[in-house]
Structures are given as structure tokens and as C-alpha cells.
Design a protein around this motif. Sequence first.
Motif, PDB file in Angstrom:
ATOM      1  N   LEU A 292      53.854  83.160  85.554  1.00  0.00           N
ATOM      2  CA  LEU A 292      53.775  82.229  86.676  1.00  0.00           C
ATOM      3  C   LEU A 292      54.255  82.882  87.968  1.00  0.00           C
ATOM      4  O   LEU A 292      53.701  82.640  89.044  1.00  0.00           O
ATOM      5  CB  LEU A 292      54.606  80.972  86.383  1.00  0.00           C
ATOM      6  N   VAL A 293      55.280  83.721  87.881  1.00  0.00           N
ATOM      7  CA  VAL A 293      55.756  84.447  89.060  1.00  0.00           C
ATOM      8  C   VAL A 293      54.667  85.399  89.567  1.00  0.00           C
ATOM      9  O   VAL A 293      54.419  85.496  90.771  1.00  0.00           O
ATOM     10  CB  VAL A 293      57.047  85.224  88.734  1.00  0.00           C
ATOM     11  N   GLY A 294      54.004  86.090  88.654  1.00  0.00           N
ATOM     12  CA  GLY A 294      52.905  86.975  89.046  1.00  0.00           C
ATOM     13  C   GLY A 294      51.772  86.205  89.697  1.00  0.00           C
ATOM     14  O   GLY A 294      51.183  86.659  90.692  1.00  0.00           O
ATOM     15  N   ALA A 295      51.470  85.026  89.161  1.00  0.00           N
ATOM     16  CA  ALA A 295      50.409  84.196  89.746  1.00  0.00           C
ATOM     17  C   ALA A 295      50.799  83.738  91.145  1.00  0.00           C
ATOM     18  O   ALA A 295      49.968  83.735  92.069  1.00  0.00           O
ATOM     19  CB  ALA A 295      50.136  82.995  88.844  1.00  0.00           C
ATOM     20  N   ALA A 296      52.064  83.367  91.307  1.00  0.00           N
ATOM     21  CA  ALA A 296      52.529  82.909  92.617  1.00  0.00           C
ATOM     22  C   ALA A 296      52.431  84.015  93.667  1.00  0.00           C
ATOM     23  O   ALA A 296      51.993  83.778  94.798  1.00  0.00           O
ATOM     24  CB  ALA A 296      53.977  82.407  92.514  1.00  0.00           C
TER      25      ALA A 296
END
Length: 555
Positions: free
Chosen positions: A176-180
Amino acid sequence: MLILLNLLSGVALLVWGAHIVRTGILRVLGTDLRAVLGRSTGSRMRAFLAGIGVTSLVQSSNATTVIITSFVAQGLMSLASGLTVLLGADVGTALMARVLTLDLSWLSPLLILMGVPLFLTRKQTRLGQTGRAIIGLGLILLALHLIVEAAQPMMQGAGVRVMFGALTGDAILDALVGAAFAMVSYSSLAAVLLTATLASSGIISLKVALCLVIGANLGSGLLVLMGALPQSAAARRLAIGGFAFKLGGALIILPFTSLLSRGLPFIIANPREATVGFHLIYNTVRCCACLSLVDRVAGICNRLIRDRSMPGNEVRPLHLDPAGLVTPGLALANASREVLRIGDIVRVMLDNVAQLLRQNDIEIARATMSMDDGIDHLYSEVKRYLTLISREQLDETESRRWTDIISLTINLEHAGDIIERIVSDIEERKISQRLAFSEQGLGELDDLHSRLVSNLQLGLSVFLNNDLRCAEQLLAEKERFRDLERAYSYKHLDRLAGQTVRSIETSSLHLDLISNMKRLNSLFCSTAYPVLDAAGALHDTRLRKRTLDTLHTKE
């Protein structure tokens, strides 16, 4: 604190460099890249390779997706072909990430030194835009070097270890951090390059890096999905299908990230190379496997999202392609095509007016008035599209073209309103009372109407071709129309004096029609002025007199 700022500035420079490369390439090769993608619909493999090639050049799968979305939305490409191109775009992004992680820091100053003077001296040319892309590539390489240098001293800080320590346990959280980050930077490529650099510096573990890479892929899919929500059903189907492929791949691979992080170092020892190698292998395997599912996913998307029924009189723009906005010349051409389409609708309304002058048909009258709603909608869409074109990036010729387009759009919208008023008057004052014009009066109105149609066509031709001779002819026709308007008004008053019954019954309507036709003619002939002004002939009274004399001689 200074070290952290250096790292963040390196990240910002990386994102900016990717943006500059994308913008420069699209302005130089935008039309050609669209043509390549447009011709790739005949073969599944050709579409896949086109996605790889175009994305490798623009270094952004998002840019490729915008182009494909517009093709699918306009019905120029099937949903299955569009999904195939998107799969190729993901592989193209992975290939560029692999190339940019090579040790090319020595090349950065050379690229910047070569690109800056090229861009500054020839900004508005293709060569200048090529210089822009070269600058962007140099900035990307410089940013990667700065990030590595800033990350090394950060390893000594306990606070930094604590901050990134939150990304060491949960694969879902890391993804999710990578997607953000991919969504914030509007570039999955930038997210992957940053992740690889952080992994090589030891700030994050290899497992975290793999999860961030997977999340970056998801982030790019979410960006496309969010951008497609306000668009047509075809665009939403494409976005959902592309995101489904990314989500399916993520759900399958995430549970194995721990195993992969332990096994990859035996094959690729360098964490940076391992991260980028995983990104390339993961996307290649995932996309190749999904090629066999394209038709099924397309069928599911078609069933999930149906085309909304459109009212019969609703008109939608056909040529206002959002992907063309990054190439000003292409965007202006798209807007010009849509304005010409408005002109075609005005022509149909005028043809209907000719019928209503002779016959009392209430259905034709109401259908004609409803067409003005379509013109109003297209006018709003063209105006909004033109405001999205960056005026600062237009050269003098393009700025003048921008002004000509918006001026013609406004004039045609006014023309639609006038024709609607004409038809409304005919319905109220002629059709409802079952009246008819006198034979002489009808002949005069027919003559003015035929000249109106001819001048509308000539005006659109002048707008399209910027032909000086046609502009001179159009200005002469405007003067001739004004003379006829006066002559026919006097003739109508003579018939009133002669107590012609039909002339008396339709007198007010007849004079209003002549007046409104004169206003329409002025709007149609307005396209001549920019062409004459550019040629320095607008205020040449001798030229105007000569063209008028020529016209009278022919008649």
C-alpha cells in the motif's frame, strides 16, 4: 534534517525528470506514437509490442494508458486490443527501469550540458523538445546519484532506521505504501527506481523492496481507474480490466515475497539489481500469462459496465482526445475538427430553415430547435478542452490558431442561438397561424438563405485552410449580402404599399428574418478577418473595392 531534505529533493528531481522526458517525447513524437498504437489493433502480438515500444520511449505507462483510453472511448480500438496494449505498457516500464538503474551517472552532466542550450535556443521546434527530453533523462540519472549519496549517511541515523522499520513486517502495508508513492509521483517508474536505490543503500530490506514494487504497479492501475471514473463506459471498462490484471498478479505474488527475498540473493547479489530484476521478471511473466485471459476479462468488463442509453438529441464530442493535450499542435487539430463538426450541425439547422420557409412542419421546427442544445454542449466541451492547453507552450502561430478556434466556436454557438430564435418565430408566427410568404418574398428569403449556406461553407474553408483569396471573396460576399438585405427590405415595404395580402400577414416575421440572416452572415464571414489581418490586407480599401467589383462583374 539536512540529509533528509537532500533525499527528498533527490526524489522530487527524479519525479520531475521523468515528467520532462515524457512531455518532451510526446511533443516530438506524439502524433507518430498515436499512429503506431492505432495501427496495432490487427494483431494481438503487434498490440503487445506496440505497448512495450511506446512506453519505453515516453517512460510512462500512464501516458500510454491515456492514449489507449481515448481510442477505446471513441470506438477506434476494441477493449481486448486496448487491454493487450496496457499489458505491453507494463513490460515497457519494467524495461526502462532496468536500463536506468545501470551505472550511468557519468552520462548525466553530458546530457544536461547538451540538452539545455538545445532547448533554450529552439524551444518551439521538434529539436528543442528533443532537447527537453534529453534534459529530463539527465536529471533522472542525476537524481538517482543524489539519492544514493543522501542515503548513505542516513544509514547512521537511528531515527531513519525507526522510520523505515515500519516497513519490515506486513507485506500488505508495504504494498500500500508503494501504491501511494506511485500515485503521489504519478509514475510507477519513479517509485520503482527509488525503491531499488533505497534497497541498495540498505535502508530497506529486499522483502520490503519487493512489496513496494508490487504496490507501485497497483498504484499506477489505481491512477488510471480514478482518471477513468468521470469518462465514458468504454474508458471505465478498460481501466477496470487493466487494474484487475495488476490486482490479480499482486494477490498471487505477495504471499511469496518472503521466499523470494531469501532466494533472489543467491541469483542476484546486489539488492538494487535484484529489485529491478524482480520488477522486470514479475511484469513480463504476469503480462504474458494474462494475454490468454484478455478476451475473458474484456467480456466480464462489458457485462459489468453497460453503455448508458443516450437521449436521441444528445450530442457528444468525437475529436476532443485528452491524450492530445500534451502535444499542443495535435490538441489544436482535435479542437479544429470538433469546431468543424459544430459547423456541420449549423448547416443542417439552416437546411431545415429553408424547408420551414416553404412548409408548415411543426416536427421539423421542434427538431431544429433541439439541435441548438447539442451545439451548446459541444461549445462548452471545446471551450473546456482549449483551456486545458497550456498557452505558455504555444508558439506565435499556435497562439493565433488557438484564438481563431475559440472565436469561431463562440460565433457558431451564437449562430445556433439565432437560428433557434428564427425557427421559434416561424413556429409561433407562421406555422401556428398557417400563413405563407408571398411568392416574391419567398424568393428573396431563398436567395438570402442560399447565400448564407454558401458563406458558411466558405467561412469554414477559410478557417481550415487560411486561404487569402477565399478570405477576400468572403469579405466581398459580406458586403454584397448587406446590400441585398437593404434592397430586399425596401422591396418588401413596396409590396406592403401595394396591399399584397400575404406580405401584410407575414410582414413582421419577414423583416425579422432578413435582420437575423444579416447577423448570421456577419458571424459566418468573421473568419476572413484573421487571415486578412495576418496578410496585412485587412485595411486595404483598394483591395476590398477590387474584390467587390470583380464579384459584381461576374454577376
